[in-house]
Design a protein around this motif. Sequence first.
Motif, PDB file in Angstrom:
ATOM      1  N   THR A  41       0.837  -1.192   0.000  1.00 51.37           N
ATOM      2  CA  THR A  41       0.000   0.000   0.000  1.00 51.37           C
ATOM      3  C   THR A  41       0.875   1.247   0.000  1.00 51.37           C
ATOM      4  OG1 THR A  41      -1.709  -1.187   1.207  1.00 51.37           O
ATOM      5  CG2 THR A  41      -1.843   1.207   1.221  1.00 51.37           C
ATOM      6  N   ASP A  80      -9.124   4.799   2.299  1.00 52.13           N
ATOM      7  CA  ASP A  80      -9.038   4.091   3.581  1.00 52.13           C
ATOM      8  C   ASP A  80     -10.131   4.559   4.547  1.00 52.13           C
ATOM      9  OD1 ASP A  80      -8.170   6.458   4.787  1.00 52.13           O
ATOM     10  OD2 ASP A  80      -6.104   5.788   5.032  1.00 52.13           O
ATOM     11  N   SER A  81     -10.146   4.001   5.744  1.00 56.64           N
ATOM     12  CA  SER A  81     -11.203   4.292   6.717  1.00 56.64           C
ATOM     13  C   SER A  81     -11.187   5.741   7.203  1.00 56.64           C
ATOM     14  CB  SER A  81     -11.091   3.342   7.912  1.00 56.64           C
ATOM     15  OG  SER A  81      -9.824   3.498   8.530  1.00 56.64           O
ATOM     16  N   ARG A  86      -5.584   6.067  -1.221  1.00 58.40           N
ATOM     17  CA  ARG A  86      -4.367   5.251  -1.209  1.00 58.40           C
ATOM     18  C   ARG A  86      -4.380   4.346  -2.440  1.00 58.40           C
ATOM     19  NH1 ARG A  86      -1.725   6.380   3.270  1.00 58.40           N
ATOM     20  NH2 ARG A  86      -2.859   6.935   5.138  1.00 58.40           N
ATOM     21  N   ARG A  88      -3.133   0.225  -3.735  1.00 56.08           N
ATOM     22  CA  ARG A  88      -2.517  -1.094  -3.515  1.00 56.08           C
ATOM     23  C   ARG A  88      -1.803  -1.504  -4.797  1.00 56.08           C
ATOM     24  NH1 ARG A  88      -7.384  -2.258  -0.688  1.00 56.08           N
ATOM     25  NH2 ARG A  88      -6.935  -2.395   1.523  1.00 56.08           N
TER      26      ARG A  88
END
Length: 145
Positions: A41, A80-81, A86, A88
Motif C-alpha cells: 500500500t 481508507d477508513s 491510497r 494497492r
Amino acid sequence: MALHLIKLCVGCDSITDLEEWIEENRALHRRLGRDYEQTHTTRMVPKRVDELLDGGSLFWVIKGHVAARQKLLDIRPFTDSDGIGRCRLVLDQTVVTIEPRPYRPFQGWRYLIAKDAPRDIDLKSGDLGQMPDEMRRELAELGLL
C-alpha cells in the motif's frame, strides 16, 4: 516499453528478509483459510498505470542498493477508513534478484524507465548468483559490479 516503479523496502536488511516476510504472510493467510495476494500500500496513485502494467515491476531498494524486483500485476486505488486516498500495488510473489546499484534514500516511489533498470541476475548459474547479498552490495559500491 515497460515502465517500472522504485521504492524503499523499509524494514528489510536483505532479499532473504523480503522473501521470508512474503512467506510468513502467505502462511498466515493459509492458516486463516484465505487466498493470499501480495500487495504493497502506498499513498500516491501512479498516473501512468497502463505503462506500469505493460510488463513493469516494483524495484526494491534494500540497505541503500536497488537489489530486487517484483512484477506488478495490478494497481488498485482505494479510500481508507480515514477517507484518505491510497493505492494497492499487487505484486507477483516471486522476488527476482538484480544487479545491485547504489540508490539514495527518498520518500514514496519514483518511476524507473526500462532502459535505466538494473538487469536480473541468474541465480542458477555463475558466481554472481551464488554471492551473498552483502558481498554483491560491497562490490557494487567499489564499482566492481
